[in-house]
Design a protein around this motif. Structure first.
Motif, PDB file in Angstrom:
ATOM      1  N   LEU A 133      -7.204  -7.959 -49.507  1.00  0.00           N
ATOM      2  CA  LEU A 133      -6.717  -9.394 -49.546  1.00  0.00           C
ATOM      3  C   LEU A 133      -4.845  -8.996 -48.972  1.00  0.00           C
ATOM      4  O   LEU A 133      -4.300  -9.533 -48.359  1.00  0.00           O
ATOM      5  N   GLY A 134      -4.832  -7.742 -49.370  1.00  0.00           N
ATOM      6  CA  GLY A 134      -3.392  -6.953 -48.854  1.00  0.00           C
ATOM      7  C   GLY A 134      -3.310  -6.844 -47.304  1.00  0.00           C
ATOM      8  O   GLY A 134      -2.400  -7.129 -46.862  1.00  0.00           O
ATOM      9  N   VAL A 135      -4.533  -6.459 -46.881  1.00  0.00           N
ATOM     10  CA  VAL A 135      -4.579  -6.344 -45.321  1.00  0.00           C
ATOM     11  C   VAL A 135      -4.567  -7.958 -44.659  1.00  0.00           C
ATOM     12  O   VAL A 135      -3.561  -7.935 -43.525  1.00  0.00           O
ATOM     13  N   ARG A 136      -5.009  -8.948 -45.218  1.00  0.00           N
ATOM     14  CA  ARG A 136      -4.913 -10.087 -44.522  1.00  0.00           C
ATOM     15  C   ARG A 136      -3.462 -10.520 -44.876  1.00  0.00           C
ATOM     16  O   ARG A 136      -2.839 -11.142 -43.798  1.00  0.00           O
ATOM     17  N   ASP A 137      -2.810 -10.392 -46.135  1.00  0.00           N
ATOM     18  CA  ASP A 137      -1.379 -10.649 -46.017  1.00  0.00           C
ATOM     19  C   ASP A 137      -0.411  -9.946 -44.938  1.00  0.00           C
ATOM     20  O   ASP A 137       0.572 -10.538 -44.477  1.00  0.00           O
ATOM     21  N   ALA A 138      -0.695  -8.743 -44.742  1.00  0.00           N
ATOM     22  CA  ALA A 138       0.133  -8.027 -43.799  1.00  0.00           C
ATOM     23  C   ALA A 138      -0.236  -8.466 -42.514  1.00  0.00           C
ATOM     24  O   ALA A 138       0.736  -8.515 -41.774  1.00  0.00           O
ATOM     25  N   VAL A 139      -1.769  -8.973 -42.233  1.00  0.00           N
ATOM     26  CA  VAL A 139      -1.743  -9.298 -40.750  1.00  0.00           C
ATOM     27  C   VAL A 139      -0.904 -10.522 -40.364  1.00  0.00           C
ATOM     28  O   VAL A 139      -0.237 -10.756 -39.540  1.00  0.00           O
ATOM     29  N   ASP A 140      -0.746 -11.646 -41.481  1.00  0.00           N
ATOM     30  CA  ASP A 140      -0.104 -12.597 -41.425  1.00  0.00           C
ATOM     31  C   ASP A 140       1.617 -12.164 -40.778  1.00  0.00           C
ATOM     32  O   ASP A 140       2.295 -13.045 -40.339  1.00  0.00           O
ATOM     33  N   LEU A 141       2.007 -11.251 -41.478  1.00  0.00           N
ATOM     34  CA  LEU A 141       3.400 -10.742 -41.156  1.00  0.00           C
ATOM     35  C   LEU A 141       3.579 -10.097 -39.819  1.00  0.00           C
ATOM     36  O   LEU A 141       4.444 -10.374 -39.108  1.00  0.00           O
ATOM     37  N   VAL A 142       2.663  -9.151 -39.549  1.00  0.00           N
ATOM     38  CA  VAL A 142       2.583  -8.359 -38.364  1.00  0.00           C
ATOM     39  C   VAL A 142       2.220  -9.286 -37.101  1.00  0.00           C
ATOM     40  O   VAL A 142       2.583  -8.962 -35.943  1.00  0.00           O
ATOM     41  N   TYR A 143       1.467 -10.310 -37.126  1.00  0.00           N
ATOM     42  CA  TYR A 143       1.084 -11.018 -36.250  1.00  0.00           C
ATOM     43  C   TYR A 143       1.662 -12.503 -36.492  1.00  0.00           C
ATOM     44  O   TYR A 143       0.561 -13.463 -36.578  1.00  0.00           O
ATOM     45  N   PRO A 144       2.842 -12.848 -36.236  1.00  0.00           N
ATOM     46  CA  PRO A 144       3.231 -14.144 -36.906  1.00  0.00           C
ATOM     47  C   PRO A 144       2.908 -14.949 -36.154  1.00  0.00           C
ATOM     48  O   PRO A 144       2.684 -16.497 -36.825  1.00  0.00           O
ATOM     49  N   GLU A 145       2.505 -15.304 -34.787  1.00  0.00           N
ATOM     50  CA  GLU A 145       2.122 -16.386 -34.039  1.00  0.00           C
ATOM     51  C   GLU A 145       0.654 -16.588 -34.318  1.00  0.00           C
ATOM     52  O   GLU A 145       0.255 -17.539 -33.836  1.00  0.00           O
ATOM     53  N   ALA A 146      -0.149 -15.711 -34.840  1.00  0.00           N
ATOM     54  CA  ALA A 146      -1.655 -16.177 -35.143  1.00  0.00           C
ATOM     55  C   ALA A 146      -1.566 -16.943 -36.256  1.00  0.00           C
ATOM     56  O   ALA A 146      -0.618 -16.787 -37.178  1.00  0.00           O
ATOM     57  N   ARG A 147      -2.852 -17.522 -36.544  1.00  0.00           N
ATOM     58  CA  ARG A 147      -3.029 -18.471 -37.608  1.00  0.00           C
ATOM     59  C   ARG A 147      -4.122 -17.954 -38.458  1.00  0.00           C
ATOM     60  O   ARG A 147      -5.427 -17.782 -37.676  1.00  0.00           O
TER      61      ARG A 147
END
Ligand code: SF4
Length: 230
Positions: free
Chosen positions: A75-89
């Protein structure tokens, strides 16, 4: 129905034309062919596939199956992905029943009937989500397990009725690790602890030395696949 027939033809043609395509070429084709109608699946073991797809198209949809049984690190990686790839949903797909309700009704299905547990918490939410798209992109690689040794780069997904793109199917472990190292790609910290294929916490263990990466999934049970890939 007409659209789906067309999609099958697209997949069958591309299976030959893109048989030797690089990951970047396969993803560029995916973005050009399907526009907004494709989704990139990730189990949040790492962000290699997400990173590759993001280069082809920034505002991608990323599918995360929230089974309710994930490791906190996942779940931590999921949250980090959200930050690192901001235009993705990130599109979160969940089972109809909460974990608490499922356990109250059926007990620990992951112990007594993992096939049913995966069906309820992965396969059904996946199918429901994929109905909204013409194609999905997966991180399946041929070296993952003997059952995946002939995975093509593009194929028709008969069960789900859409095109399936596997851009990194031919990648070796060395190529994969080099991409992570060279680009500084997000990776689940559990990989460093020896978990080479990460699924739900109750069903994931470290593979034994010399065994393939997926041998740590449902260890001790006959089950080897969650049913997402046929
Ligand atoms: Fe259930 Fe285990 Fe399948 Fe997760 S991997 S859905 S916990 S059986």
């Amino acid at each position: 129905m007409t659209v789906r027939t067309d999609l099958r033809e697209v997949a069958e043609r591309a299976e030959h034309e893109l048989a030797d395509a690089s990951a970047a070429e396969a993803l560029a084709w995916t973005a050009e062919t399907f526009g907004d109608s494709f989704i990139v699946a990730s189990n949040m073991q790492d962000a290699v596939l997400i990173d590759l797809a993001y280069q082809a198209k920034k505002d991608i949809d990323i599918l995360f199956l929230e089974t309710g049984y994930h490791f906190a690190e996942t779940l931590g990686v999921r949250d980090a992905v959200d930050l690192v790839y901001p235009e993705a949903r990130i599109v979160v797909a969940e089972a109809e029943q909460s974990v608490a309700d499922q356990e109250a009704e059926f007990g620990l299905l992951n112990k007594t009937d993992p096939g049913r547990c995966c069906f309820l918490r992965k396969v059904v939410p996946l199918q429901r989500t994929l109905e909204n798209y013409d194609a999905w992109v997966t991180g399946v690689r041929r070296v993952d397990a003997p059952t995946r040794a002939t995975t093509p780069i593009v194929q028709w997904d008969e069960r789900n009725g859409l095109v399936k793109v596997n851009p990194i199917a031919p990648w070796s472990d060395d190529e994969f690790d080099a991409y992570i190292a060279e680009k500084g790609i997000l990776q689940n910290p559990l990989v460093g602890e020896g978990y080479l294929s990460i699924g739900c916490a109750p069903c994931t263990s470290k593979p034994l030395p010399g065994q393939d990466a997926r041998s740590g999934r449902w260890a001790g049970q006959a089950k080897t696949e969650c049913g997402l890939h046929g």
